[in-house]
Enzyme design. Sequence first.
Site, mmCIF file in Angstrom:
data_model
loop_
_atom_site.group_PDB
_atom_site.id
_atom_site.type_symbol
_atom_site.label_atom_id
_atom_site.label_comp_id
_atom_site.label_asym_id
_atom_site.label_seq_id
_atom_site.Cartn_x
_atom_site.Cartn_y
_atom_site.Cartn_z
ATOM 1 N N ALA A 31 47.513 47.104 24.788
ATOM 2 C CA ALA A 31 48.090 45.849 24.280
ATOM 3 C C ALA A 31 49.598 45.748 24.437
ATOM 4 O O ALA A 31 50.164 44.663 24.307
ATOM 5 C CB ALA A 31 47.718 45.685 22.803
ATOM 6 N N GLY A 36 48.923 43.167 28.472
ATOM 7 C CA GLY A 36 48.505 43.259 27.072
ATOM 8 C C GLY A 36 49.283 42.342 26.146
ATOM 9 O O GLY A 36 48.699 41.701 25.263
ATOM 10 N N ARG A 104 49.860 48.347 40.417
ATOM 11 C CA ARG A 104 50.294 48.718 41.776
ATOM 12 C C ARG A 104 51.791 48.534 41.973
ATOM 13 O O ARG A 104 52.430 47.740 41.306
ATOM 14 C CB ARG A 104 49.616 47.796 42.790
ATOM 15 C CG ARG A 104 48.180 48.079 43.019
ATOM 16 C CD ARG A 104 47.726 47.439 44.314
ATOM 17 N NE ARG A 104 47.531 46.002 44.232
ATOM 18 C CZ ARG A 104 47.429 45.209 45.280
ATOM 19 N NH1 ARG A 104 47.562 45.714 46.518
ATOM 20 N NH2 ARG A 104 47.218 43.917 45.143
ATOM 21 N N SER A 141 41.415 46.701 33.999
ATOM 22 C CA SER A 141 42.082 47.810 34.705
ATOM 23 C C SER A 141 41.521 48.001 36.113
ATOM 24 O O SER A 141 40.304 48.041 36.302
ATOM 25 C CB SER A 141 41.882 49.121 33.930
ATOM 26 O OG SER A 141 42.072 48.936 32.552
ATOM 27 N N ASP A 173 40.869 35.583 40.386
ATOM 28 C CA ASP A 173 40.592 35.170 41.770
ATOM 29 C C ASP A 173 40.220 33.686 41.824
ATOM 30 O O ASP A 173 40.592 32.967 42.755
ATOM 31 C CB ASP A 173 39.458 36.027 42.356
ATOM 32 C CG ASP A 173 39.836 37.496 42.353
ATOM 33 O OD1 ASP A 173 40.987 37.813 42.684
ATOM 34 O OD2 ASP A 173 38.976 38.335 41.997
ATOM 35 N N ARG A 176 43.359 31.579 40.987
ATOM 36 C CA ARG A 176 44.221 31.484 42.191
ATOM 37 C C ARG A 176 43.609 30.535 43.220
ATOM 38 O O ARG A 176 44.310 29.689 43.788
ATOM 39 C CB ARG A 176 44.338 32.871 42.846
ATOM 40 C CG ARG A 176 45.298 33.779 42.156
ATOM 41 C CD ARG A 176 45.490 35.069 42.966
ATOM 42 N NE ARG A 176 46.454 35.906 42.279
ATOM 43 C CZ ARG A 176 46.263 37.185 41.979
ATOM 44 N NH1 ARG A 176 45.152 37.797 42.333
ATOM 45 N NH2 ARG A 176 47.197 37.863 41.350
ATOM 46 N N HIS A 200 36.677 42.595 43.289
ATOM 47 C CA HIS A 200 38.076 42.224 43.025
ATOM 48 C C HIS A 200 39.016 43.144 43.789
ATOM 49 O O HIS A 200 39.711 43.962 43.208
ATOM 50 C CB HIS A 200 38.381 42.267 41.519
ATOM 51 C CG HIS A 200 39.823 41.952 41.225
ATOM 52 N ND1 HIS A 200 40.364 40.696 41.430
ATOM 53 C CD2 HIS A 200 40.843 42.727 40.785
ATOM 54 C CE1 HIS A 200 41.644 40.720 41.120
ATOM 55 N NE2 HIS A 200 41.980 41.936 40.739
HETATM 56 P P1 NAD Z 1 51.368 48.064 32.364
HETATM 57 O O1 NAD Z 1 51.782 49.409 32.852
HETATM 58 O O2 NAD Z 1 52.410 47.052 32.107
HETATM 59 O O3 NAD Z 1 50.536 48.223 31.011
HETATM 60 C C1 NAD Z 1 49.502 49.144 30.876
HETATM 61 C C2 NAD Z 1 49.435 49.557 29.433
HETATM 62 O O4 NAD Z 1 48.336 50.470 29.297
HETATM 63 C C3 NAD Z 1 50.698 50.295 28.927
HETATM 64 O O5 NAD Z 1 51.181 49.674 27.765
HETATM 65 C C4 NAD Z 1 50.209 51.696 28.655
HETATM 66 O O6 NAD Z 1 50.865 52.333 27.564
HETATM 67 C C5 NAD Z 1 48.746 51.435 28.345
HETATM 68 N N1 NAD Z 1 47.899 52.617 28.438
HETATM 69 C C6 NAD Z 1 47.901 53.612 29.375
HETATM 70 N N2 NAD Z 1 46.963 54.523 29.081
HETATM 71 C C7 NAD Z 1 46.333 54.086 27.971
HETATM 72 C C8 NAD Z 1 45.290 54.600 27.189
HETATM 73 N N3 NAD Z 1 44.659 55.741 27.480
HETATM 74 N N4 NAD Z 1 44.915 53.904 26.096
HETATM 75 C C9 NAD Z 1 45.511 52.739 25.773
HETATM 76 N N5 NAD Z 1 46.520 52.207 26.478
HETATM 77 C C10 NAD Z 1 46.932 52.876 27.564
HETATM 78 O O7 NAD Z 1 50.279 47.493 33.401
HETATM 79 P P2 NAD Z 1 49.748 45.979 33.520
HETATM 80 O O8 NAD Z 1 50.604 45.225 34.441
HETATM 81 O O9 NAD Z 1 49.475 45.453 32.171
HETATM 82 O O10 NAD Z 1 48.349 46.243 34.296
HETATM 83 C C11 NAD Z 1 47.316 46.940 33.691
HETATM 84 C C12 NAD Z 1 46.122 47.106 34.620
HETATM 85 O O11 NAD Z 1 45.545 45.824 34.903
HETATM 86 C C13 NAD Z 1 46.468 47.714 35.975
HETATM 87 O O12 NAD Z 1 45.483 48.651 36.322
HETATM 88 C C14 NAD Z 1 46.414 46.521 36.918
HETATM 89 O O13 NAD Z 1 46.135 46.892 38.246
HETATM 90 C C15 NAD Z 1 45.300 45.723 36.304
HETATM 91 N N6 NAD Z 1 45.248 44.314 36.694
HETATM 92 C C16 NAD Z 1 44.010 43.765 36.888
HETATM 93 C C17 NAD Z 1 43.894 42.432 37.234
HETATM 94 C C18 NAD Z 1 42.533 41.815 37.439
HETATM 95 O O14 NAD Z 1 42.446 40.723 37.989
HETATM 96 N N7 NAD Z 1 41.451 42.434 37.007
HETATM 97 C C19 NAD Z 1 45.032 41.635 37.376
HETATM 98 C C20 NAD Z 1 46.277 42.222 37.154
HETATM 99 C C21 NAD Z 1 46.389 43.576 36.826
HETATM 100 C C1 LMR Z 2 45.682 41.003 40.964
HETATM 101 O O1 LMR Z 2 44.762 40.530 41.615
HETATM 102 O O2 LMR Z 2 46.764 40.413 40.799
HETATM 103 C C2 LMR Z 2 45.499 42.334 40.289
HETATM 104 O O3 LMR Z 2 44.319 42.937 40.682
HETATM 105 C C3 LMR Z 2 46.677 43.229 40.398
HETATM 106 C C4 LMR Z 2 46.916 43.752 41.783
HETATM 107 O O4 LMR Z 2 47.046 44.962 41.929
HETATM 108 O O5 LMR Z 2 46.989 42.965 42.715
#
Ligand code: NAD
Ligand code: LMR
Length: 340
Positions: A31, A36, A104, A141, A173, A176, A200
């Site tokens: 979060a 989050g 990434r 994730s 997706d 977008r 995805h």
């Molecule tokens: P971020 O690094 O800003 O945030 C991740 C958070 O997870 C951090 O606050 C970290 O402390 C926390 N964390 C790490 N390990 C943990 C654990 N064991 N328990 C609880 N919390 C934990 O990253 P973000 O930009 O928020 O992205 C998070 C994930 O979402 C990435 O893997 C990213 O690729 C993915 N993502 C997915 C989509 C999608 O379409 N599905 C889109 C964007 C990003």
């Molecule tokens: C996205 O589609 O934006 C996410 O899956 C984050 C990424 O790594 O591109």
Amino acid sequence: MMSARAIFGGIQRRAFSVSARNLSKVTVLGATGGIGQPLSLLLKLNPRVTELSLYDIRGAPGVAADVSHINTKSTVKGYGPSATGLADALKGSDIVLIPAGVPRKPGMSRDDLFNTNASIVRDLSKACAETCPNANILIISNPVNSTVPICAEVFKAQGVYNPKRLFGVTTLDVVRASRFVSELKGTDPKDEKITVVGGHSGVTIVPLFSQSGHPDLTSNADLVKRVQFGGDEVVQAKDGAGSATLSMAMAGARMAESLLRAAQGEAGVVEPTFVDSPLYKDQGIDFFASKVELGPNGVEKIHPIGEVDSIEAGLLEACLTDLKKNISKGVAFVASNPPK
Ligand code: NAD
Ligand code: LMR
């Protein structure tokens, strides 16, 4: 700041009367992160959420304190990694959204995140299986194509797997695709309901323009590529500071809202999402994103792919090859690295 009414539109007044009868605890794991925090904000603005539970390995109580001052009805609590923090956060959850893990940087694929995020999702899934096995689990994730099978394997090992309650969030997706099409066509994005199926990641993301009112667009290779690699646009623009967070928070909040609407009795709620699906099981592919009707028990009905043209058939073929590998990688990971 937009009001809750502006974000959730006309549904708000109806939802207030419904929420009196429907208590919904929604939990965010991860979060404090880039996704989050805005996700927690949007959930706090959603009148269908009555209890918001925020967990992270760092900083969640601070985010919770901040969000809790917003004058909507829900209560908010933050939890850190104390001995019972995660279990306390999850107890009684109806929906758990998981954006925990690393994002990434330029030059990386989503699969490059596997080594770090696989074990994070495995361990959080185990906690969910132990504490709230009947919750809807929404995995954000990356790599989603692998982290969803990881979660499924963990739930299976705990003897509590319910395929109707596990969702890979692919909503971004679709968000977008509708935006990109509207830019090309000069239309309102809210009227562009673009079907996107598959998974995805890169070529596993398959837009089906032929059944979305735009048969002329299936041959627009640039547009197809933009939908498939839209995430890269953001990763490059952020230049090392992460990937999509704000648009993802909106997409995650939309998916949670759709599940809550369905849980609270609304019929015909359909979202595209990556689920345990019969569509390609005969080819050894157990998970696939397509239009899914949601209900009080999670997945209500998985829509068939429908008619596609020859270009889209080619895209689907490429998708299935990659998807199969991504899914197997997740399954193999849990087999050789079971949760402790
Ligand atoms: P971020 O690094 O800003 O945030 C991740 C958070 O997870 C951090 O606050 C970290 O402390 C926390 N964390 C790490 N390990 C943990 C654990 N064991 N328990 C609880 N919390 C934990 O990253 P973000 O930009 O928020 O992205 C998070 C994930 O979402 C990435 O893997 C990213 O690729 C993915 N993502 C997915 C989509 C999608 O379409 N599905 C889109 C964007 C990003
Ligand atoms: C996205 O589609 O934006 C996410 O899956 C984050 C990424 O790594 O591109």
